[in-house]
Design an enzyme around this catalytic site. Structure first.
Site, short mmCIF file in Angstrom:
data_model
loop_
_atom_site.label_atom_id
_atom_site.label_comp_id
_atom_site.label_asym_id
_atom_site.label_seq_id
_atom_site.Cartn_x
_atom_site.Cartn_y
_atom_site.Cartn_z
CE LYS A 164 56.16 52.90 89.44
NZ LYS A 164 55.07 52.39 88.60
CE LYS A 169 60.32 60.07 82.78
NZ LYS A 169 60.06 58.77 82.29
CE LYS A 226 51.56 59.82 82.46
NZ LYS A 226 51.24 58.43 82.47
P1 AMP Z 1 55.17 57.08 82.09
O1 AMP Z 1 54.57 58.43 82.05
O2 AMP Z 1 56.44 57.04 82.90
O3 AMP Z 1 54.19 55.99 82.42
O4 AMP Z 1 55.69 56.75 80.61
C1 AMP Z 1 54.87 56.37 79.53
C2 AMP Z 1 55.70 56.42 78.25
O5 AMP Z 1 56.08 57.78 77.92
C3 AMP Z 1 57.02 55.63 78.33
O6 AMP Z 1 57.28 55.03 77.08
C4 AMP Z 1 58.05 56.70 78.63
O7 AMP Z 1 59.33 56.36 78.21
C5 AMP Z 1 57.50 57.91 77.87
N1 AMP Z 1 57.88 59.17 78.53
C6 AMP Z 1 57.45 59.61 79.74
N2 AMP Z 1 57.99 60.82 80.05
C7 AMP Z 1 58.78 61.15 78.99
C8 AMP Z 1 59.62 62.29 78.71
N3 AMP Z 1 59.73 63.32 79.55
N4 AMP Z 1 60.29 62.30 77.54
C9 AMP Z 1 60.15 61.27 76.67
N5 AMP Z 1 59.40 60.18 76.88
C10 AMP Z 1 58.71 60.11 78.02
#
Ligand code: AMP
Ligand code: TRP
Length: 343
Positions: A123, A205, A208
């Site tokens: 970040k 992956k 968002k």
């Molecule tokens: P974030 O969107 O990075 O804040 O992630 C929030 C939660 O969602 C965390 O536990 C991540 O590990 C999970 N997560 C985010 N993107 C993915 C993805 N593409 N596949 C699986 N888990 C995800």
């Protein structure tokens, strides 16, 4: 959590804590990898879930947007099946004990440890103009979220394991300096969890923050949108629907199909044996849309009822505060703060 549980942790049920940032509509990746798994955990554990708005301000976010996203995230989590008869779901900034404990834990966290956190390094590289102290301190607030409830288990994605490891280190360090107090939390990887990849670049992956909207399915997308995105999903030039090395796109679609239908990958392969990619992609889109339809409907009701949402987060926040205040008081006693009647 009933009143009797707030006095002492009951032996029989372990306590789960997890948090999620309110940084946009949740993706199918968030849903399959994290949120969806929060629902069944409620049957076996006492669960405390939190929308972590204090973490969200470590990167620049417009205040009106943060307020809106926080409420939307709260409603989305309820729509995904968090049951307030069984669990607590609240907003982090409503429960000041997290930030209070985080200050104390700062003094048990080392500069070197925090400097080595991959998320901090990533970040800071992405936002060189705003490497604020909150970004550096992010994992300590996360440790406080967990330790202020003495949580036993923490469901997190693989990317958060380093932060969880640091929370464990801080808990052990505090305990050895001041005497046993904190439970050393374990990471919990759900057997149902799976990593969902981008529909446009299945080696990355699903995220968002992806600039290409076709790469990402949002849990509130309508049926047509979901089907269109699945139909456009990037796959290889072959024609066999089989999970194998080198077929990242098909592997991803099979993973998604299996997650939303509950069928095994092998059964899905059999089901589509001899059929083309087009038919398969359409079936994946339909299955995802059907699976998410109730979430979308429930969300629409909830987000229109701000009074109900307020009642929910206020009640849960108050209970979380009562529970965590007891643990914070013990911490304050251990470290030698003079007892205060101001509360
Ligand atoms: P974030 O969107 O990075 O804040 O992630 C929030 C939660 O969602 C965390 O536990 C991540 O590990 C999970 N997560 C985010 N993107 C993915 C993805 N593409 N596949 C699986 N888990 C995800
Ligand atoms: N850092 C986590 C994420 O980005 C969110 C989070 C904050 C969290 N506090 C937590 C997760 C405590 C588990 C436990 O996904």
């Amino acid at each position: 959590m009933s009143e009797q549980h707030t006095e002492q942790k009951p032996e029989q049920k372990k306590l789960i804590f997890s948090g999620i940032q309110p940084t946009g509509t949740f993706t199918l990746g968030n849903y399959i990898g994290a949120i969806r798994n929060w629902k069944p955990l409620q049957e076996e554990y006492r669960c405390i879930y939190c929308v972590v708005d204090e973490h969200a301000i470590t990167v620049k976010i417009d205040p009106a947007k943060l307020r809106q996203k926080t409420l939307e995230a709260y409603a989305q989590l309820l729509a995904c099946g968090i049951d307030l008869e069984k669990s607590l779901l609240f907003i982090q900034s409503h429960v000041p004990t997290h930030a209070q404990l985080s200050w104390v834990l700062n003094c048990s966290a080392q500069f070197g440890e925090l400097s080595r956190m991959t998320q901090f390094k990533d970040k800071s590289q992405k936002h060189p103009e705003d490497i604020n102290a909150g970004l550096f301190d992010y994992p300590v607030l996360m440790a406080a979220d967990i330790l202020v409830y003495n949580a036993d288990l923490v469901p997190v994605g693989a990317d958060q394991m380093q932060h969880l490891e640091l929370a464990r280190t801080i808990a052990r360090r505090f305990n050895s300096r001041y005497g046993e107090l904190f439970t050393v939390p374990e990471g919990y990887v759900s057997p149902l969890g799976a990593k969902v990849m981008s529909l446009q670049d299945p080696t990355k992956k699903m995220s968002k923050s992806d600039e290409n909207p076709n790469a990402v399915i949002l849990i509130l997308d309508d049926k047509d949108t979901i089907i269109r995105k699945c139909k456009r999903a990037v796959t290889d030039s072959g024609s066999e629907i089989k999970f194998q090395e080198g077929k990242d796109g098909i592997n991803n679609l099979l993973t998604i199909y299996s997650a939303v239908t509950g069928k095994s990958i092998q059964d899905a392969e059999k089901e589509f044996d001899g059929q083309g990619y087009g038919t398969f992609k359409l079936a994946v889109g339909e299955a995802v849309a059907d699976h998410l339809a109730p979430v979308r409907e429930e969300y629409a009701k909830l987000i229109a009822d701000k009074a109900y949402l307020k009642e929910c987060y206020t009640r849960c926040g108050a209970e979380a505060l009562r529970y965590s205040q007891r643990i914070l008081n013990k911490v304050y006693r251990k470290i030698g703060f003079v007892a205060s009647e101001i509360r």
